[in-house]
Design an enzyme around this catalytic site. Sequence first.
Site, PDB file in Angstrom:
ATOM      1  N   GLY A  31       0.807  -1.223   0.000  1.00 25.41           N
ATOM      2  CA  GLY A  31       0.000   0.000   0.000  1.00 25.41           C
ATOM      3  C   GLY A  31       0.833   1.264   0.000  1.00 25.41           C
ATOM      4  N   GLY A  36       5.732   4.253  -8.834  1.00 24.75           N
ATOM      5  CA  GLY A  36       6.465   2.997  -9.025  1.00 24.75           C
ATOM      6  C   GLY A  36       5.501   1.813  -9.036  1.00 24.75           C
ATOM      7  CG  HIS A  37       3.322   0.686  -5.460  1.00 25.46           C
ATOM      8  ND1 HIS A  37       3.473   1.720  -4.574  1.00 25.46           N
ATOM      9  CD2 HIS A  37       3.836  -0.405  -4.849  1.00 25.46           C
ATOM     10  CE1 HIS A  37       4.044   1.279  -3.471  1.00 25.46           C
ATOM     11  NE2 HIS A  37       4.285   0.000  -3.607  1.00 25.46           N
ATOM     12  CD  GLN A  61       7.622  -7.762   3.724  1.00 23.72           C
ATOM     13  OE1 GLN A  61       6.800  -8.533   3.231  1.00 23.72           O
ATOM     14  NE2 GLN A  61       8.226  -6.845   2.988  1.00 23.72           N
ATOM     15  CE  LYS A 150      12.209   1.298  -3.900  1.00 27.75           C
ATOM     16  NZ  LYS A 150      12.741   1.020  -2.566  1.00 27.75           N
ATOM     17  CG  MET A 185       9.082   7.509  -7.290  1.00 31.89           C
ATOM     18  SD  MET A 185       7.456   7.895  -7.871  1.00 31.89           S
ATOM     19  CE  MET A 185       7.824   9.388  -8.774  1.00 31.89           C
ATOM     20  CB  SER A 187       5.719   3.436   0.714  1.00 31.67           C
ATOM     21  OG  SER A 187       5.143   2.755  -0.369  1.00 31.67           O
TER      22      SER A 187
HETATM   23  O1  PAF Z   1       7.731  -5.123  -2.037  1.00 27.06           O
HETATM   24  C1  PAF Z   1       6.784  -5.161  -1.216  1.00 27.06           C
HETATM   25  O2  PAF Z   1       5.969  -4.254  -1.133  1.00 27.06           O
HETATM   26  C2  PAF Z   1       6.648  -6.365  -0.291  1.00 27.06           C
HETATM   27  O3  PAF Z   1       7.883  -6.864   0.079  1.00 27.06           O
HETATM   28  C3  PAF Z   1       5.749  -7.472  -0.889  1.00 27.06           C
HETATM   29  C4  PAF Z   1       6.342  -8.065  -2.165  1.00 27.06           C
HETATM   30  C5  PAF Z   1       4.371  -6.920  -1.179  1.00 27.06           C
HETATM   31  C6  PAF Z   1       5.613  -8.626   0.115  1.00 27.06           C
HETATM   32  O4  PAF Z   1       5.058  -8.197   1.308  1.00 27.06           O
END
Ligand code: PAF
Length: 289
Positions: A31, A36-37, A61, A150, A185, A187
């Site tokens: 989110g 970039g997304h 993570q 990235k 870019m 978040s």
């Molecule tokens: O790159 C990310 O935003 C995260 O590491 C991902 C791939 C969504 C896994 O939680």
Amino acid sequence: MKIFKTKTEIRNYTRLRKLNGEICGFVPTMGYLHQGHLSLMDISITRSDFTVVSIFVNPMQFSPTEDLETYPVDIETDLNLLREKGVAAVFIPSVSEIYGESFQTQVSVTRISLPLCGASRGVSHFTGVSTVVLKLFNIINPDIAVFGKKDFQQLAVIKRMVKDLDLEVEIISGETVREKNGLAMSSRNSYLNANERKQAPVIQEALKEGKFFRLNTSTDSVSVEKHIINQIRSNAPDSRIDYIKCLDADTLEDTSPETDNILLAAAVFLGKTRLIDNIVFSVKSVEKS
Ligand code: PAF
């Protein structure tokens, strides 16, 4: 645009569309979406019949000292951007929906997770990434999935996992999108204050200098790394270097003078914000051009 919060709903949705012969594209995210997304979604939309995006800030993570609690969230803006983009469905699960009670399975891609961010954030970072990505693949069952360059090591880990576990999903990579000044870019750029933001583009400039140095001055990785570190220290006085590495881009292992595909990777703190960036180049193709 459909919004689903449960595994059953998203699974039924993609299953039905795939039964109709449609190709499913998938972009996993945490989110707080940026260009970039959105560029990864463009790739998915072009290459598939319908695109699913997940928004899930994956606790597995993050290490206990990292920014899980403060990770930026703005679901309403994200949903508007996704609607405008033409995404078919969004999956926004809760933590308990993904990790039910007594969850205890981990997927670990061993060697390639060790250096770079694995060394500095701990290998549990990539265990968290591979575990959640495999779960999302199993829930959504996409034909293609798009990841950004990235996060070069993340991309390498996912590609390795897909190959090693014979997953039937094609991994496609998208170019890093940069602000006008060259800053990649992310978040996490939203954490930067004005002074840090001014210094942040130095990371990409220093990596470019490092590439020039590797091609023209020395093939010794330690010298290349030192050169990049000096550039960053002199031009971004408020930076703290986490790592600067010159590695074989195919294996993420040490280079030899014969290595063709080179990865220059950086993780640098500006204040409390940890920024990563990289450059990958083929020595032979630069020599030819
Ligand atoms: O790159 C990310 O935003 C995260 O590491 C991902 C791939 C969504 C896994 O939680």
